[in-house]
Design an enzyme around this catalytic site. Structure first.
Site, PDB file in Angstrom:
ATOM      1  N   CYS A 126       0.809  -1.226   0.000  1.00  0.00           N
ATOM      2  CA  CYS A 126       0.000   0.000   0.000  1.00  0.00           C
ATOM      3  C   CYS A 126       0.849   1.286   0.000  1.00  0.00           C
ATOM      4  CB  CYS A 126      -0.953  -0.007   1.194  1.00  0.00           C
ATOM      5  SG  CYS A 126      -0.217  -0.647   2.705  1.00  0.00           S
ATOM      6  N   HIS A 234      -3.118   6.099   4.559  1.00  0.00           N
ATOM      7  CA  HIS A 234      -1.701   6.301   4.866  1.00  0.00           C
ATOM      8  C   HIS A 234      -1.272   7.680   4.362  1.00  0.00           C
ATOM      9  CE1 HIS A 234      -1.586   2.171   5.859  1.00  0.00           C
ATOM     10  NE2 HIS A 234      -0.797   1.696   4.923  1.00  0.00           N
TER      11      HIS A 234
END
Ligand code: A2P
Length: 326
Positions: A126, A234
């Site tokens: 990710c 994130h």
């Protein structure tokens, strides 16, 4: 068309089902698979209730695609068995990413690396996906020499157990620990496991996967991964040095023209990317775009994305869509 979803009961598995529905796969036959603990449980897909089956049973269905998000162990064990049946596996774990024979794909950047006889395709980590989405157009134009990146990673990247830990800590209740420490009101510079050289596995992924996706083994990457008590996505502070010098106005143009990237950068109105904005979105958001005055040819960026979406489910399903279009 049959699609198997291995890890269907997990956090990413749930987002996979949602993204499949959104992208018009609601009429497909979904074969949800998970560990033996979950066989017989139900999950919903496109308004239908589906029974969770074992991975062995899912293989017997010989689906056209199998999307995995169940960790490396099941991927190593079962992906080759699906491939033997002619199923194309798109794997969200780290099991196959560094294998030189396995393509590691972000469709907007290097979809062309997938060959017709590839039966296992790796979905990158990710943190890597969102960083290379912002950097790919800049690398093409100015060529990257070195990246220094610090991440501020959502607990959702660790899975259901971590989400439960944070919720229980906030409620003041005892819980099973996903992390070595309390995460509520805290953060720690630790993602994955520590390696002998002092870096964590999550930090090493940022180096190896960036080189593979951007097809440049000379790129240097120095990464620090931090876990923060955040759920929406994130964030990354990226400092990038290029071989060629740049004009900021052209950097904006390159980012604005990159499919899947949204520039969110207006300091006068306190506009910059945040997990709060990125949650449930498929795009990668880039802001705080500014020259690093401490050395030449160097840029600072702040990059945010929903790690369960573009960082996992969306990218995997985009790979499938790309293959279906061929
Ligand atoms: P299960 O729910 O049966 O444990 P998360 O990352 O949110 O924890 O989700 C992990 C996913 O991977 C879950 O769907 C989990 O199923 C699945 N999983 C874990 N181990 C295996 C395994 N050995 N075989 C198949 N699926 C697995």
């Amino acid at each position: 068309m049959k699609i198997a979803l291995v890890g269907a009961t997990g956090l990413v598995g749930g987002v996979m089902r949602k993204v499949l529905e959104e992208r018009g796969f609601g009429d497909c036959e979904l074969i949800p698979a998970a560990s033996a603990r979950s066989v017989g449980k139900k999950v919903t897909f496109a308004g239908k209730v589906c029974n969770v089956v074992s991975v062995e049973e899912a293989i017997e269905h010989a689906p056209k695609y199998a999307i995995f998000s169940a960790g490396s162990g099941p991927s190593l064990q079962y992906a080759p068995l699906f491939a033997q049946k002619g199923t194309v596996v798109i794997d969200n774990s780290s099991a196959w990413r560094s294998n030189p024979d396995i393509p590691l794909v972000v469709p907007e950047i290097n979809g062309d690396v997938v060959r017709p006889n590839d039966y296992i395709i790796a979905n990158p980590n990710c943190s890597t996906i969102q960083m290379v989405m912002a950097l790919a157009p800049l690398h093409k134009r100015y060529r990257i020499k070195r990246i220094v990146v610090s991440t501020y990673q959502s607990i959702t990247g660790t899975g259901m157990k971590a989400v439960n830990q944070l919720a229980k800590e906030r409620a003041g209740e005892p819980c099973d620990m996903a992390y070595p420490y309390q995460i509520d009101m805290n953060l720690f510079p630790h993602g994955g496991t520590f390696e002998e050289n002092g870096y964590t596995t999550e930090e090493t992924k940022l180096l190896n996967e960036t080189r593979k996706i951007l097809r440049d083994n000379e790129i240097r990457v120095s990464a620090t991964v931090v876990r923060v008590p955040v759920t929406g996505g994130h964030s990354e502070s990226v400092n990038v040095e290029f071989y060629e010098d740049f004009e900021l106005s052209e950097v904006y143009d390159l980012l604005n023209n990159m499919p899947g990237v949204v520039v969110q950068d207006n300091p006068a109105e306190n506009l910059y990317p945040m997990p709060l904005f990125a949650k449930d979105k498929d795009e990668v958001f880039v802001g705080r775009i500014r020259r690093d005055f401490s050395q030449p040819k160097t840029l600072n960026l702040w990059v945010v994305a929903d790690n369960l979406r573009k960082g996992a489910a969306t990218n995997a399903i985009q790979i499938m869509q790309m293959l279906l279009k061929r």
